[in-house]
Each structure stands twice: as structure tokens, then as C-alpha cells.
Design a protein around this motif. Structure first.
Motif, mmCIF file in Angstrom:
data_model
loop_
_atom_site.group_PDB
_atom_site.id
_atom_site.type_symbol
_atom_site.label_atom_id
_atom_site.label_comp_id
_atom_site.label_asym_id
_atom_site.label_seq_id
_atom_site.Cartn_x
_atom_site.Cartn_y
_atom_site.Cartn_z
ATOM 1 N N ASP A 181 0.851 -1.188 0.000
ATOM 2 C CA ASP A 181 0.000 0.000 0.000
ATOM 3 C C ASP A 181 0.894 1.249 0.000
ATOM 4 O OD1 ASP A 181 -1.744 2.099 0.519
ATOM 5 O OD2 ASP A 181 -2.988 0.932 1.892
ATOM 6 N N ARG A 184 -0.376 4.532 1.806
ATOM 7 C CA ARG A 184 -0.260 4.457 3.265
ATOM 8 C C ARG A 184 1.190 4.666 3.699
ATOM 9 N NH1 ARG A 184 -3.188 3.045 7.668
ATOM 10 N NH2 ARG A 184 -2.143 1.831 9.298
ATOM 11 N N ARG A 187 2.385 8.278 3.927
ATOM 12 C CA ARG A 187 1.933 9.041 5.084
ATOM 13 C C ARG A 187 3.010 9.136 6.167
ATOM 14 N NH1 ARG A 187 -3.586 9.942 5.248
ATOM 15 N NH2 ARG A 187 -3.542 10.132 7.516
#
Length: 281
Positions: A181, A184, A187
Motif C-alpha cells: 500500500d 499508506r 503518510r
């Protein structure tokens, strides 16, 4: 027109998915490629993996013969001590070994290893087996030691030889890098920036520990292997996009960690760092 080469696996200091900057270190476990040139098409096989994806090694053969030969076809067979999809850079090792074995089969000498490494990275992107291009992983495998890279530019920022014992734990599962991912992971870019600062200051072991906790959270892997390794290990991290973990330090300290990691379901093994990189055989 036959060639053979081997390239080491690697562990992670900084995963490049968050910021494009990465760092990895070579370990003493290998993927070997044997290449036989001839015919028009590139074909491949992976020992012990009859249904394995051979697109990467076939593309490595194609690119190398296009650049340094006459576009010959051929067959490449890889064998490995490294579990596939385990986060230990098996794809980078296979690419490096295949490129060098193909150069060996062509009788080509004098190609700089960074140049050969970039061919494998290009092939990995073409084959769709990597998100970042994995120049960090590929450079560590090709050159040995620990490397720090800008994967967006395929630029080698630093390389240093390290002398660690390395403990590896690989659970009974696989995790393919291309399935991670990415959004993600992005982040946690501020944490990755801190890891990069530590790595560029030569604080590789501390860097990998911070990386480990951050990417376990981002990729939803358990952190108990990290906690259980501390404070004995100098550094410990999730390797790549998992599922393997690596810890570094003295052998005595890692034997203590090994006693705990042996209680998990999976394989635990002890090795060392590798500083020579990939080579023809």
C-alpha cells in the motif's frame, strides 16, 4: 555462449516507499543465475518454483543482449538460498545475477557494476515487480556493504562497508513488493526523513530500528519481533515490505534474540553482512 553469476540478498535500513530515498545492506545469502545464449526468445526458470514469475529474469537477459550483444535470445535459470517474496531482495539479487551472467555469456568485460545494476533496475520496472525501482536494494546486492540511494533518480548517495552478524526471521507467508500500500507508506514520509538523516550520518543500526517500527505500522505487520530483539540487537527492522525481519549486532547478542525468534512460526537463520557484492563464477 554460457555464463554464470551470483548476487547476494539484502536487508533494509530505509524502505524507499515513503520518500523515494532508500538504504539497504548485503547479506551472505545468494541467488545464482546460469545463462545459455541462443535462439530468438528469452526464456527463464526458477529452481524449485515451477510456477514462478520469470518475467524479470527474462527481461534482464533481453536488455543485456540488446545493449551489449546482438539481441540474442537465450535461457536463464536461477537458484536461490533466499526465500522469494520474503522482503530479502530476492528479485534484485536475481536481476543482478542474470545481468552479470548474460555479460559473462557474451564475453563482455569491463562494464561498471553500477551500470549493470541499473540494467536490472530497468528490467524490474519493465516487468512490474517493483514500485520504486529498488535501486537501493539492487545497489546493495551488486556492490556489497550498505548503500544509501535516491531511487527517484537511481543515484547512489553513499556506500560503506559494515561488519555485522545478521539474524533473519521469515514467517510462513509471502508478501510481494508490488502489492504494498504505497499511499499508506507515503503518510510516514516525515519518519522516513528522520531515518534518512540517521543513515546519512552513518547511524545505520538506529536508522533501521526506526524504519522497522514505522513500516510495520504502515504495512500492518506485527512489531513483537522488533520489541523482542531489543535491547540485545544493535538494530532491527522489517525487511522491505515484509514479511521477513532482520536484526544486526554481535553474534552473542543475536543468539539471545534467536532463542526468542525460534519460538515463532517460520524460519530463523544467522548469517553475516557481505561486502564484495555480486560476481561472476
Amino acid at each position: 555462449m554460457e555464463g554464470r553469476a551470483a548476487a547476494p540478498a539484502a536487508g533494509t535500513v530505509l524502505n524507499a516507499l515513503a520518500s523515494g530515498y532508500g538504504s539497504a545492506f548485503a547479506i551472505d545469502a545468494y541467488t545464482t543465475a546460469s545463462v545459455s545464449l541462443g535462439g530468438e526468445d528469452a526464456t527463464g526458470e526458477i529452481a524449485g518454483e515451477p510456477d514462478g514469475d520469470t518475467r524479470l529474469i527474462e527481461r534482464c537477459l533481453e536488455l543485456t543482449t540488446e545493449r551489449y550483444g546482438d539481441g540474442e535470445g537465450g535461457h536463464v535459470r536461477t537458484e536461490s538460498d533466499v526465500p522469494m517474496a520474503g522482503g530479502l531482495k530476492s528479485s534484485s539479487a536475481a536481476a543482478n545475477a542474470t545481468v552479470l551472467a548474460t555479460l559473462d555469456a557474451l564475453g563482455i568485460e569491463g562494464v561498471e557494476r553500477e551500470t549493470a545494476c541499473r540494467l536490472g533496475v530497468e528490467a524490474a520496472r519493465d516487468a512490474g515487480v517493483t514500485i520504486t525501482g529498488a535501486f537501493d536494494d539492487a545497489s546493495a546486492s551488486m556492490l556489497g556493504g550498505v548503500t544509501v540511494t535516491d531511487n527517484t533518480e537511481d543515484e547512489l548517495l553513499a556506500r560503506e562497508e559494515v561488519d555485522w552478524h545478521v539474524l533473519v526471521f521469515t514467517p510462513n507467508e509471502r508478501a510481494f513488493s508490488a502489492d504494498a500500500d504505497v499511499e499508506r507508506c507515503k503518510r510516514i514520509a516525515p519518519v522516513a526523513d528522520t531515518v534518512l538523516e540517521l543513515a546519512t550520518d552513518g547511524e545505520y543500526a538506529r536508522a533501521m530500528t526506526v524504519n522497522g517500527f514505522a513500516f510495520c505500522a504502515a504495512l500492518d505487520f506485527p512489531t513483537f519481533p522488533l520489541v523482542d530483539a531489543l535491547p540485545d540487537a544493535e538494530g532491527v527492522s522489517l525487511s522491505g515490505t515484509g514479511p521477513s525481519y532482520t536484526a544486526v549486532g554481535s553474534r552473542d547478542a543475536l543468539e539471545r534474540v534467536r532463542a526468542t525468534w525460534n519460538t515463532y512460526e517460520g524460519d530463523t537463520w544467522l548469517t553475516t553482512t557481505q561486502t564484495d557484492g555480486a560476481r561472476t563464477r
